[in-house]
Design an enzyme around this catalytic site. Sequence first.
Site, PDB file in Angstrom:
ATOM      1  N   SER A 106       0.797  -1.224   0.000  1.00 14.01           N
ATOM      2  CA  SER A 106       0.000   0.000   0.000  1.00 14.01           C
ATOM      3  C   SER A 106       0.831   1.276   0.000  1.00 14.01           C
ATOM      4  CB  SER A 106      -0.931   0.016   1.218  1.00 14.01           C
ATOM      5  OG  SER A 106      -1.878  -1.008   1.142  1.00 14.01           O
ATOM      6  N   PHE A 156      -8.957   8.771  16.742  1.00 15.29           N
ATOM      7  CA  PHE A 156     -10.029   7.966  17.314  1.00 15.29           C
ATOM      8  C   PHE A 156      -9.608   6.527  17.606  1.00 15.29           C
ATOM      9  CE2 PHE A 156     -11.913  11.283  14.585  1.00 15.29           C
ATOM     10  CZ  PHE A 156     -12.495  12.047  15.589  1.00 15.29           C
ATOM     11  N   GLU A 171      -9.935   7.461   3.093  1.00 11.36           N
ATOM     12  CA  GLU A 171      -9.507   6.072   2.969  1.00 11.36           C
ATOM     13  C   GLU A 171     -10.351   5.149   3.843  1.00 11.36           C
ATOM     14  OE1 GLU A 171      -5.643   3.110   3.511  1.00 11.36           O
ATOM     15  OE2 GLU A 171      -5.907   4.820   4.861  1.00 11.36           O
ATOM     16  N   ASP A 174      -9.049  -3.417   3.989  1.00  8.92           N
ATOM     17  CA  ASP A 174      -7.813  -4.175   3.814  1.00  8.92           C
ATOM     18  C   ASP A 174      -7.534  -5.094   4.994  1.00  8.92           C
ATOM     19  OD1 ASP A 174      -5.052  -4.425   2.428  1.00  8.92           O
ATOM     20  OD2 ASP A 174      -4.496  -3.741   4.435  1.00  8.92           O
ATOM     21  N   ASP A 207      -6.043   0.671  -3.962  1.00  9.98           N
ATOM     22  CA  ASP A 207      -4.602   0.636  -4.174  1.00  9.98           C
ATOM     23  C   ASP A 207      -4.150  -0.716  -4.708  1.00  9.98           C
ATOM     24  OD1 ASP A 207      -5.393  -0.485  -1.776  1.00  9.98           O
ATOM     25  OD2 ASP A 207      -3.851   0.474  -0.559  1.00  9.98           O
TER      26      ASP A 207
END
Length: 561
Positions: A117, A297, A341, A346, A387
């Site tokens: 990535s 977060f 994103e 992923d 990606d």
Amino acid sequence: MTPLQLIVLCTLLLVWWIEAEHVYPSPNERENDSDFWMKLGEEEINEALAQTKNTNVAKNVILFLGDGMGITATTAGRIFKGQKQGHAGEEGYLVWERFPNIGLLKTYNLDKQVPDSAATATAFLSGVKGNYKTLGVNGKVKVNDCTASLVKENRVKSIIEWAQEAGKETGFVTTTQVTHATPAALYAKSPSRKWQCDTRIKALGKNASSCKDIARQLVEDEPGRNIKVIMGGGRQEMGSPLTKDVMQDCVRSDGRDLVSQWKSDREAEGKSYSYATSTGELRAIDLENTDFILGLFGDLHSPYEVDRDNSSQGTPHIKEMVEVALRRLRRHEEGYFLLVEGGRIDHGLHDSKPKRALEEIVAFEEALQKVLELVDLEETLVLVTADHSHVMTMNGYPERGNNILGLVETSEDISDGLPYTTLMFTNGPGFNYTWNHLKVQRRNLTGVETDDKDYVSHSGVPTHEGSETHGGEDVAVYASGPMAHLFHRVHEQTYVAHVMGYAACIGPYKGCVRSVEHPSNAYKANEDFRGSRASSTANAANWLFVYMIGVLQFMKNLNIC
């Protein structure tokens, strides 16, 4: 009702449940008729003929990046979304699949057929390909080569730098750490994506000591220090963790609290700022009078959507983070660049836990839907891409409407006669074979809840936990807005950055001049993909189906039946 009658009723209901829980109906009552498909084809031809080119200069650019969201994951996500709504799902669309333009992107790294990535993010954000696990540098820098990464000619500028140089404001939202591979490629120049904190660099000794870790680059260097909106996880790497028992991933050893440093820098500049660690704190931000926003977060990543605390003390939905970011950035008259994103798509796939990944795709789509309600596509280029892909496969011959997370009925094609799931992985931690004293055989999935959020799918080759690999095939890019038509065939992944720069006339394309047209066929955010083809009767049946499933699940949970 007598106990016997109750038993009979519950038995009948459970039989219905077993037969129905994995099969969802189509919302299109007439799909068995030829006329249905002829009309559908004619409608799509007319839509295609009506397409015009939007050649406006893009005031704003928004890039949605589904990390690992290859074609198979997108298809499964589409079906999963439809089944959550009570219908078969195959006939549906994810929002970006209705965009007017699409292309395919080659994802290889300069030194790898199957990419990671970091190098892919460098490609689509800077327009230059690099090597495996490197960030913001060209192919002359190999992984962990600090010296080469400091050479000016080897360091590349990203779209966020181009935007800032053009006077635009910038921001990013991610569900991973803010120092993770994809967002880091916006602002960092590093020979290793793993150098998120200083400890990782120190472990490599003197040869790496001249390089600065990714978190410090975000806070101290340009363009990171100029980013107006930063949201995601990563408090640990920033030296400001809140949870003592969180996994030790990249703990700072230099004693720096980069969150405090970020605040001090804003004060020294005379700029207003807000720092949020919960949904409630995010909602309390005065968006009209705040210059900089930092939202962290999670000590590591933001939690998966299926685990997220929905209270005000918990973590915000990606849709809410994106809405806050957009409302802040759109105040700026010169426009903005925003990266969004869906990073935990992923992670769910690396763990071979498809439900986690598919729930992340649905949440990612909700964030895009909100953006499309807030922007003007006459002046905003919106892209959605991935990606790289993963090695998840969609296989077998399941019935139409079969639970996408469920089992495929065994058929003459399967030699061992055991059930299997539609979604499987060619490699992953779910490699699970046993010896029955006669032969090696697969795990028998009869009675296994394969749609559980923590179910690990079968794989053909074993990996360590969380280490299922990426896939190397092309990924799709979907586009709407100014210059979206430039995506039209198979492209190098680097092409994405060039289209964004050219559309906005920034970076290497600053000062570009072109005529302006005003097309009338821009994407409509609230368009119903089924249009008039789904009758109200079918919709009512779908809602009744969902309701009955909910009631029966409730009865099962209470052990009424």
